[in-house]
Design an enzyme around this catalytic site. Structure first.
Site, mmCIF file in Angstrom:
data_model
loop_
_atom_site.group_PDB
_atom_site.id
_atom_site.type_symbol
_atom_site.label_atom_id
_atom_site.label_comp_id
_atom_site.label_asym_id
_atom_site.label_seq_id
_atom_site.Cartn_x
_atom_site.Cartn_y
_atom_site.Cartn_z
ATOM 1 N N CYS A 49 32.030 20.312 -42.357
ATOM 2 C CA CYS A 49 32.449 21.633 -43.144
ATOM 3 C C CYS A 49 31.502 22.757 -42.573
ATOM 4 C CB CYS A 49 31.837 21.596 -44.703
ATOM 5 S SG CYS A 49 30.183 20.560 -44.918
ATOM 6 N N GLY A 65 43.626 12.485 -58.254
ATOM 7 C CA GLY A 65 42.618 13.795 -58.206
ATOM 8 C C GLY A 65 42.859 14.813 -59.160
ATOM 9 N N GLU A 99 31.544 22.557 -53.111
ATOM 10 C CA GLU A 99 31.098 22.209 -51.842
ATOM 11 C C GLU A 99 32.427 22.478 -51.047
ATOM 12 O OE1 GLU A 99 27.990 22.131 -50.605
ATOM 13 O OE2 GLU A 99 26.921 21.941 -52.804
ATOM 14 N N GLU A 119 39.632 27.498 -40.972
ATOM 15 C CA GLU A 119 38.725 26.251 -40.620
ATOM 16 C C GLU A 119 39.869 25.377 -39.847
ATOM 17 O OE1 GLU A 119 37.807 23.861 -43.828
ATOM 18 O OE2 GLU A 119 35.834 23.645 -43.046
ATOM 19 N N GLY A 155 45.206 12.516 -53.866
ATOM 20 C CA GLY A 155 44.494 13.725 -54.556
ATOM 21 C C GLY A 155 45.607 14.643 -55.588
ATOM 22 N N LYS A 157 36.081 9.621 -57.264
ATOM 23 C CA LYS A 157 37.263 9.375 -56.564
ATOM 24 C C LYS A 157 36.959 9.810 -55.080
ATOM 25 C CE LYS A 157 41.047 11.625 -55.319
ATOM 26 N NZ LYS A 157 41.533 11.021 -54.130
HETATM 27 P P1 NAD Z 1 40.739 18.228 -49.388
HETATM 28 O O1 NAD Z 1 40.359 19.279 -50.434
HETATM 29 O O2 NAD Z 1 42.303 17.863 -49.003
HETATM 30 O O3 NAD Z 1 40.432 16.878 -50.387
HETATM 31 C C1 NAD Z 1 39.215 16.668 -50.911
HETATM 32 C C2 NAD Z 1 39.322 15.726 -51.977
HETATM 33 O O4 NAD Z 1 40.046 16.236 -53.046
HETATM 34 C C3 NAD Z 1 39.998 14.211 -51.626
HETATM 35 O O5 NAD Z 1 39.249 13.068 -52.202
HETATM 36 C C4 NAD Z 1 41.310 14.597 -52.222
HETATM 37 O O6 NAD Z 1 42.253 13.310 -52.562
HETATM 38 C C5 NAD Z 1 41.204 15.312 -53.321
HETATM 39 N N1 NAD Z 1 42.359 16.083 -53.675
HETATM 40 C C6 NAD Z 1 43.430 16.653 -53.201
HETATM 41 N N2 NAD Z 1 44.023 17.309 -53.654
HETATM 42 C C7 NAD Z 1 43.480 17.360 -55.001
HETATM 43 C C8 NAD Z 1 44.026 18.097 -56.095
HETATM 44 N N3 NAD Z 1 45.255 18.803 -56.202
HETATM 45 N N4 NAD Z 1 43.486 17.837 -57.076
HETATM 46 C C9 NAD Z 1 42.221 17.113 -57.198
HETATM 47 N N5 NAD Z 1 41.918 16.588 -56.066
HETATM 48 C C10 NAD Z 1 42.403 16.696 -54.999
HETATM 49 O O7 NAD Z 1 39.636 17.812 -48.288
HETATM 50 P P2 NAD Z 1 39.502 16.952 -47.011
HETATM 51 O O8 NAD Z 1 40.705 17.381 -46.228
HETATM 52 O O9 NAD Z 1 39.583 15.769 -47.569
HETATM 53 O O10 NAD Z 1 38.058 17.350 -46.428
HETATM 54 C C11 NAD Z 1 38.279 18.469 -45.813
HETATM 55 C C12 NAD Z 1 37.439 19.792 -46.387
HETATM 56 O O11 NAD Z 1 36.341 19.445 -47.109
HETATM 57 C C13 NAD Z 1 37.208 20.903 -45.529
HETATM 58 O O12 NAD Z 1 37.539 22.122 -45.793
HETATM 59 C C14 NAD Z 1 35.646 20.772 -45.474
HETATM 60 O O13 NAD Z 1 35.068 21.827 -45.117
HETATM 61 C C15 NAD Z 1 35.303 20.275 -46.802
HETATM 62 N N6 NAD Z 1 33.981 19.946 -46.784
HETATM 63 C C16 NAD Z 1 32.982 20.540 -47.288
HETATM 64 C C17 NAD Z 1 31.698 20.056 -47.483
HETATM 65 C C18 NAD Z 1 30.558 20.698 -48.015
HETATM 66 O O14 NAD Z 1 29.423 20.447 -48.587
HETATM 67 N N7 NAD Z 1 30.697 22.243 -48.427
HETATM 68 C C19 NAD Z 1 31.294 18.825 -47.055
HETATM 69 C C20 NAD Z 1 32.501 17.971 -46.344
HETATM 70 C C21 NAD Z 1 33.498 18.676 -46.341
#
Ligand code: NAD
Length: 508
Positions: A300, A229, A266, A400, A225, A191
């Site tokens: 990130c 998700g 991650e 963040e 999500g 997803k």
């Molecule tokens: P997010 O956690 O809101 O969403 C990430 C993914 O999870 C999306 O596909 C979203 O639709 C899904 N999601 C959201 N709520 C969910 C739920 N309740 N159950 C299951 N899935 C769900 O993050 P974002 O805003 O898309 O991305 C930014 C974040 O990602 C930042 O915190 C960033 O640091 C992190 N990030 C980490 C890395 C790494 O490698 N450590 C890399 C890129 C981004």
């Protein structure tokens, strides 16, 4: 100081997506959500809709996991050379379509085409090739425990993997997840973020048209999500692999714990980028910009806490302000653009709120701090490159922000900066800039973080493990060690002795 947007309409390409009404890819077929619900994909640079994507239902997720389960034994039994070849074919296919995929990614995400065509998409190609090679090079292991006991250690695929990725590097994060999971023999329910689903749907289309993977091996679910998700977290999967925020990461870990299945995570970061007084000034300025402006600061591992040695603070701030004011911001499809749009208005509002929080906490806004919305491009969501000067206790230094907002924090000496760098809930990235390699490496070893760059920032080559300490996650990607997280270990212990094996205390 207010910056203007580059508005080079004549330079931007006329571009048509393969469709404006995408389906999901389930069991080798394209389909809409079972209840017909859709979401809009937006071009954040112009504030215009791009296409519709399905908003998956629980039934759709169930169908995808069922298809992945049915495809599992066939794919798991496919010999490693054939699975590796599939990855090489995918890599070639992506490479042949770099410009198309880079443009889709820039349109859907707002990131500059010079990044997507030189970093996101080519790095994805390399990740598929790297994991194709790693899997071929894995020779397994067997040892003799004693002269009568042969110890055979085999690796087997785990099964169906639920993979969920964020919006900041949609295509590259997909490559990081798909390449090791597929080559290890797993089948996938994937997803993307609902904000950026197009590039991975285009990848699925290319793979499907080329007939590279058997049906059901790779399924793409799109949607919110909180719906799709969540359904994946509680579906019939054998492992969860998640990249995203720490907040959602916790839910993933809890869902995995309930089912007793593994999860790799991650997550977010608040990384320390440390500049000693002997750092080369230009290298240091580049290091700050790569740390906090690359991908509009939506990284990130962003170097969002910028520690500058007190003795050089004034000189360095002048250099930074000058360089930040010259960053070319505007249309992502203009090859000259260095910074594009933020992902959406909600995210821009969050960034602006943090700037206000910083002001209220007493931080000085040294440059930027505002939205840029002049002229026609003003419908897009652009943020000025921003530097706050504050301290490590402020919320802007602890939480963040996920935008082009760095917090400059002065420090006295090595011990002082190591203590502040480690005073964070996170531990994902980091940087040390100094002409003294001994000092840089000494500091690098003392900071509790998964990746630390020396005299560079935010490079992501295959072969270098990436992942977090503390609340930044569990597991390491972009290195062959992630293959362990996509495989089970089977141990076969063989009695070689001519005598029947009995209990050691059995009467002779
Ligand atoms: P997010 O956690 O809101 O969403 C990430 C993914 O999870 C999306 O596909 C979203 O639709 C899904 N999601 C959201 N709520 C969910 C739920 N309740 N159950 C299951 N899935 C769900 O993050 P974002 O805003 O898309 O991305 C930014 C974040 O990602 C930042 O915190 C960033 O640091 C992190 N990030 C980490 C890395 C790494 O490698 N450590 C890399 C890129 C981004």
């Amino acid at each position: 100081m207010s910056q203007t947007l580059s508005d080079n309409k004549e330079k931007t390409q006329k571009f048509t997506l393969s469709t404006d009404n995408y389906g999901m890819y389930i069991d080798g077929e394209w389909r809409q959500a079972s209840d017909g619900a859709t979401l809009a994909a937006f071009d954040p640079a112009h504030g215009t809709p791009l296409a519709q994507i399905p908003d998956a239902t629980e039934q759709d997720v169930h169908d995808a996991t069922k298809a992945a389960r049915a495809a599992f034994s066939g794919w798991a039994d496919t010999p490693v050379p054939a699975r590796s070849q599939a990855l090489l074919d995918i890599a070639d296919l992506i490479e042949a379509n770099v410009q198309y995929l880079a443009t889709v990614e820039s349109l859907d995400n707002g990131k500059p085409i010079r990044e997507t065509s030189n970093a996101d998409i080519p790095l994805a190609v390399d990740h598929f090739r790297y994991f194709a090679g790693c899997m071929r090079a894995d020779e397994g292991a067997s040892t003799m425990i004693d002269k009568n006991t042969l110890n055979i250690i085999l690796r087997e695929p785990l099964g169906v993997i639920g993979q969920i990725v964020p919006w900041n590097f949609p295509f590259l994060m997909a490559a990081w997840k798909l390449a090791p999971a597929l080559v290890a023999g797993n089948t996938i329910v994937f997803k993307p973020s609902s904000a950026t689903s197009l590039s991975v749907l285009e990848l699925a289309r290319l793979i499907d048209e080329a007939g590279i993977l058997p049906k059901g091996v790779f399924n793409v679910i799109t949607g919110a999500g909180s719906r799709a998700g969540e359904y994946i977290l509680h579906a019939d999967v054998d492992k969860l692999a998640f990249t995203g925020s720490t907040e959602v990461g916790r839910k993933v870990a809890m869902a995995a714990a309930e089912k007793i299945i593994p999860a790799t995570l991650e997550l977010g970061g608040k990384s320390a980028n440390v500049f000693f007084d002997d750092a080369d000034p230009q290298t240091a300025v580049n290091g700050v910009e790569m740390g906090i402006l690359f991908n509009q600061g939506q990284v990130c591992s962003a170097g969002s806490r910028i520690f500058v040695q007190q003795s050089k603070l004034d000189d360095f701030m002048n250099l930074l302000k000058d360089s930040f004011s010259k960053v070319q911001i505007g249309d992502p499809l203009d090859p000259a653009t260095e910074m594009g749009a933020q992902i959406n208005g909600t995210q821009l509002d969050k960034i602006l709120t943090y700037v206000e929080i910083g002001r209220e906490e007493g931080a000085e806004v040294a440059i930027g701090g505002e939205r840029i919305n002049d002229g026609e491009m003003g419908k897009g969501v652009y943020m000025a490159p921003t530097l706050l000067v504050g301290n490590n206790d402020m919320r802007v230094a602890r939480e963040e922000i996920f935008g082009p907002v760095g917090v400059v924090i002065p420090f006295k000496d090595e011990d002082d900066v190591v203590a502040m760098a480690n005073d964070s809930a996170y531990g994902l990235g980091g940087g040390v800039f100094s002409k003294s390699l001994e000092r840089a490496i000494r500091v690098a070893t003392r900071v509790r973080t998964g990746r630390i760059w020396v005299n560079q920032y935010n490079s992501f080559p295959a072969g270098a493990p990436f992942g977090g300490y503390k609340e930044s996650g569990i597991g390491r990607e972009t290195h062959k060690m992630i293959l362990d997280a996509y495989q089970q270990t089977k141990n076969i212990l063989v009695n070689l002795s001519a005598e029947p094996a009995g209990l050691p205390f059995a009467a002779k």
